[in-house]
Design a protein around this motif. Structure first.
Motif, PDB file in Angstrom:
ATOM      1  N   VAL A   4       0.780  -1.206  -0.025  1.00  0.00           N
ATOM      2  CA  VAL A   4      -0.088  -0.185   0.122  1.00  0.00           C
ATOM      3  C   VAL A   4       0.742   1.346  -0.029  1.00  0.00           C
ATOM      4  O   VAL A   4       1.809   1.439   0.984  1.00  0.00           O
ATOM      5  CB  VAL A   4      -1.012  -0.005   1.144  1.00  0.00           C
ATOM      6  CG1 VAL A   4      -1.693   1.250   1.238  1.00  0.00           C
ATOM      7  CG2 VAL A   4      -1.636  -1.068   1.123  1.00  0.00           C
ATOM      8  N   TYR A  31     -11.036  -4.364  -0.622  1.00  0.00           N
ATOM      9  CA  TYR A  31     -11.845  -3.337   0.193  1.00  0.00           C
ATOM     10  C   TYR A  31     -10.416  -2.253   0.802  1.00  0.00           C
ATOM     11  O   TYR A  31      -9.247  -2.698   0.486  1.00  0.00           O
ATOM     12  CB  TYR A  31     -11.947  -3.812   1.950  1.00  0.00           C
ATOM     13  CG  TYR A  31     -13.180  -4.827   1.642  1.00  0.00           C
ATOM     14  CD1 TYR A  31     -13.602  -5.334   3.204  1.00  0.00           C
ATOM     15  CD2 TYR A  31     -14.072  -5.131   0.696  1.00  0.00           C
ATOM     16  CE1 TYR A  31     -14.730  -6.303   3.016  1.00  0.00           C
ATOM     17  CE2 TYR A  31     -15.175  -5.713   0.801  1.00  0.00           C
ATOM     18  CZ  TYR A  31     -15.346  -6.466   1.969  1.00  0.00           C
ATOM     19  OH  TYR A  31     -16.684  -7.227   1.971  1.00  0.00           O
ATOM     20  N   TYR A  33      -9.652   1.572   2.989  1.00  0.00           N
ATOM     21  CA  TYR A  33     -10.093   2.512   3.933  1.00  0.00           C
ATOM     22  C   TYR A  33      -9.054   3.650   4.120  1.00  0.00           C
ATOM     23  O   TYR A  33      -7.897   3.573   3.836  1.00  0.00           O
ATOM     24  CB  TYR A  33     -10.046   1.463   5.310  1.00  0.00           C
ATOM     25  CG  TYR A  33     -10.546   0.352   5.439  1.00  0.00           C
ATOM     26  CD1 TYR A  33      -9.635  -0.870   4.961  1.00  0.00           C
ATOM     27  CD2 TYR A  33     -11.783  -0.072   5.484  1.00  0.00           C
ATOM     28  CE1 TYR A  33     -10.135  -2.112   4.883  1.00  0.00           C
ATOM     29  CE2 TYR A  33     -12.271  -1.507   5.669  1.00  0.00           C
ATOM     30  CZ  TYR A  33     -11.342  -2.420   5.173  1.00  0.00           C
ATOM     31  OH  TYR A  33     -11.881  -3.835   5.151  1.00  0.00           O
ATOM     32  N   SER A  94      -7.685  -4.597   2.572  1.00  0.00           N
ATOM     33  CA  SER A  94      -7.847  -5.793   3.016  1.00  0.00           C
ATOM     34  C   SER A  94      -8.579  -6.794   1.788  1.00  0.00           C
ATOM     35  O   SER A  94      -9.244  -6.226   1.115  1.00  0.00           O
ATOM     36  CB  SER A  94      -8.517  -5.976   4.173  1.00  0.00           C
ATOM     37  OG  SER A  94      -9.794  -5.641   4.172  1.00  0.00           O
ATOM     38  N   GLY A 105     -12.110 -14.203   9.106  1.00  0.00           N
ATOM     39  CA  GLY A 105     -11.405 -13.872  10.073  1.00  0.00           C
ATOM     40  C   GLY A 105      -9.929 -13.692   9.607  1.00  0.00           C
ATOM     41  O   GLY A 105      -9.124 -12.846   9.764  1.00  0.00           O
ATOM     42  N   MET A 106      -9.595 -14.694   8.767  1.00  0.00           N
ATOM     43  CA  MET A 106      -8.296 -14.889   8.248  1.00  0.00           C
ATOM     44  C   MET A 106      -8.056 -13.817   7.191  1.00  0.00           C
ATOM     45  O   MET A 106      -6.941 -13.407   6.936  1.00  0.00           O
ATOM     46  CB  MET A 106      -7.892 -16.132   7.662  1.00  0.00           C
ATOM     47  CG  MET A 106      -7.945 -17.284   8.796  1.00  0.00           C
ATOM     48  SD  MET A 106      -6.939 -17.065   9.949  1.00  0.00           S
ATOM     49  CE  MET A 106      -5.227 -17.619   9.345  1.00  0.00           C
ATOM     50  N   THR A 108      -9.480 -10.602   7.085  1.00  0.00           N
ATOM     51  CA  THR A 108      -9.564  -9.194   7.554  1.00  0.00           C
ATOM     52  C   THR A 108      -8.295  -8.562   7.937  1.00  0.00           C
ATOM     53  O   THR A 108      -8.486  -7.414   8.460  1.00  0.00           O
ATOM     54  CB  THR A 108     -10.854  -9.208   8.524  1.00  0.00           C
ATOM     55  OG1 THR A 108     -10.449  -9.868   9.481  1.00  0.00           O
ATOM     56  CG2 THR A 108     -12.089  -9.505   7.865  1.00  0.00           C
ATOM     57  N   GLU A 109      -7.371  -9.237   7.710  1.00  0.00           N
ATOM     58  CA  GLU A 109      -6.126  -8.252   8.103  1.00  0.00           C
ATOM     59  C   GLU A 109      -6.019  -7.045   7.174  1.00  0.00           C
ATOM     60  O   GLU A 109      -5.915  -7.328   5.833  1.00  0.00           O
ATOM     61  CB  GLU A 109      -4.756  -9.257   7.940  1.00  0.00           C
ATOM     62  CG  GLU A 109      -3.679  -8.500   8.113  1.00  0.00           C
ATOM     63  CD  GLU A 109      -2.314  -9.481   7.943  1.00  0.00           C
ATOM     64  OE1 GLU A 109      -2.297 -10.619   7.853  1.00  0.00           O
ATOM     65  OE2 GLU A 109      -1.199  -8.705   7.840  1.00  0.00           O
ATOM     66  N   ALA A 110      -5.544  -6.012   7.874  1.00  0.00           N
ATOM     67  CA  ALA A 110      -5.596  -4.998   7.012  1.00  0.00           C
ATOM     68  C   ALA A 110      -4.107  -4.653   6.685  1.00  0.00           C
ATOM     69  O   ALA A 110      -3.173  -4.594   7.652  1.00  0.00           O
ATOM     70  CB  ALA A 110      -6.127  -3.625   7.736  1.00  0.00           C
ATOM     71  N   PHE A 112      -1.414  -1.629   5.828  1.00  0.00           N
ATOM     72  CA  PHE A 112      -1.646  -0.183   5.835  1.00  0.00           C
ATOM     73  C   PHE A 112      -0.492   0.506   5.057  1.00  0.00           C
ATOM     74  O   PHE A 112       0.751   0.037   4.757  1.00  0.00           O
ATOM     75  CB  PHE A 112      -1.302   0.401   7.086  1.00  0.00           C
ATOM     76  CG  PHE A 112      -2.613   0.055   8.239  1.00  0.00           C
ATOM     77  CD1 PHE A 112      -2.617  -1.134   8.704  1.00  0.00           C
ATOM     78  CD2 PHE A 112      -3.249   1.387   8.450  1.00  0.00           C
ATOM     79  CE1 PHE A 112      -3.951  -1.219   9.360  1.00  0.00           C
ATOM     80  CE2 PHE A 112      -4.367   0.934   9.100  1.00  0.00           C
ATOM     81  CZ  PHE A 112      -4.732  -0.228   9.645  1.00  0.00           C
ATOM     82  N   GLY A 113      -0.831   1.869   4.494  1.00  0.00           N
ATOM     83  CA  GLY A 113       0.312   2.635   3.812  1.00  0.00           C
ATOM     84  C   GLY A 113       1.126   3.257   5.170  1.00  0.00           C
ATOM     85  O   GLY A 113       1.056   3.037   6.155  1.00  0.00           O
TER      86      GLY A 113
END
Lengths: 121, 110
Positions: A4, A31, A33, A94, A105-106, A108-110, A112-113
């Protein structure tokens, strides 16, 4: 392996100016955010998108707009910057829960930038 | 209301001491809980999640539904553990949205 990427990394704006923050991901995530990080408040969700062409409001959407014209990009716009928008902005992406071979659950790890530090004077 | 609370802004321990970073949550259903970590000059990254029941870098966290807690523990802190730690909650909306706590800075002194 970029992951990201956020552009720019730093910016100083005058009150009333506008700008756009760009987020790009190369992981084919559905997804995306935008969060803002403020001292003592953690990260708060501004807007999010669950797919190309769709966006939705998060916890603190006022003063911001977003667009997701391409799957890999998520733009955050400030039409008229205010000092209260001084913050560090983080983009994340994600997989969706319906991604094949991803258990609940596996996926939904996000990811990040590196963040954009914005100061509005 | 959905909420994540990390009561300590700063936790300072000596190297080798046990560490417990507290996290309490408020959620009406069955949440998914995560710990994210941000090392100095690095991006926020996932440390562990309750559903995996794994130990990462010596850290563990157990979801206690009765106490609505998800405390992060490590028996012997290392200097390289110094970082900002965020507890986060994801609900059942299938949007992946995360609700973060306020964050706790862990400082491990030599």
């Amino acid at each position: 392996n970029a992951g990201v990427t956020q552009t720019p990394k730093f910016r100083v704006l005058k009150t009333g100016q506008s700008m756009t923050l760009l987020c790009a991901q190369d992981m084919n995530h559905e997804y995306m955010y935008w969060y803002r990080q403020d001292p003592g408040m953690g990260l708060r969700l501004i807007h999010y998108s669950v797919g190309e062409g769709t966006t939705a409001k998060g916890e603190v959407p006022d003063g911001y707009n977003v667009s997701r014209l391409k799957k890999q990009n998520f733009l955050l716009g400030l039409e008229s910057a205010a000092p209260s928008q001084t913050s560090v902005y983080f983009c994340a992406s994600s997989y969706s829960p319906s991604t094949p071979n991803q258990g609940r659950g596996m996926n939904t790890e996000a990811f990040f930038g590196q963040g954009t530090r914005l100061t509005v004077v | 209301a959905q909420r994540v609370t990390q009561p300590e802004k700063l936790l300072s321990v000596f190297k080798g001491a046990p560490v417990e970073l507290k996290c309490n949550y408020s959620y009406s259903g069955s949440p998914e809980l995560f710990w994210y970590v941000q090392y100095s000059r690095q991006r926020l990254q996932l440390l562990l999640r309750h559903i995996s029941r794994e130990s990462i870098k010596g850290f563990t966290a157990d979801l206690n539904k009765g106490e609505t807690s998800f405390h992060l523990k490590k028996p012997f802190a290392q200097e390289e553990d110094s970082a900002m730690y965020y507890c986060a909650l994801s609900g059942l909306s299938n949007t992946g949205k995360l609700i973060f706590g306020q964050g706790t800075t862990l400082q491990v002194k030599p």
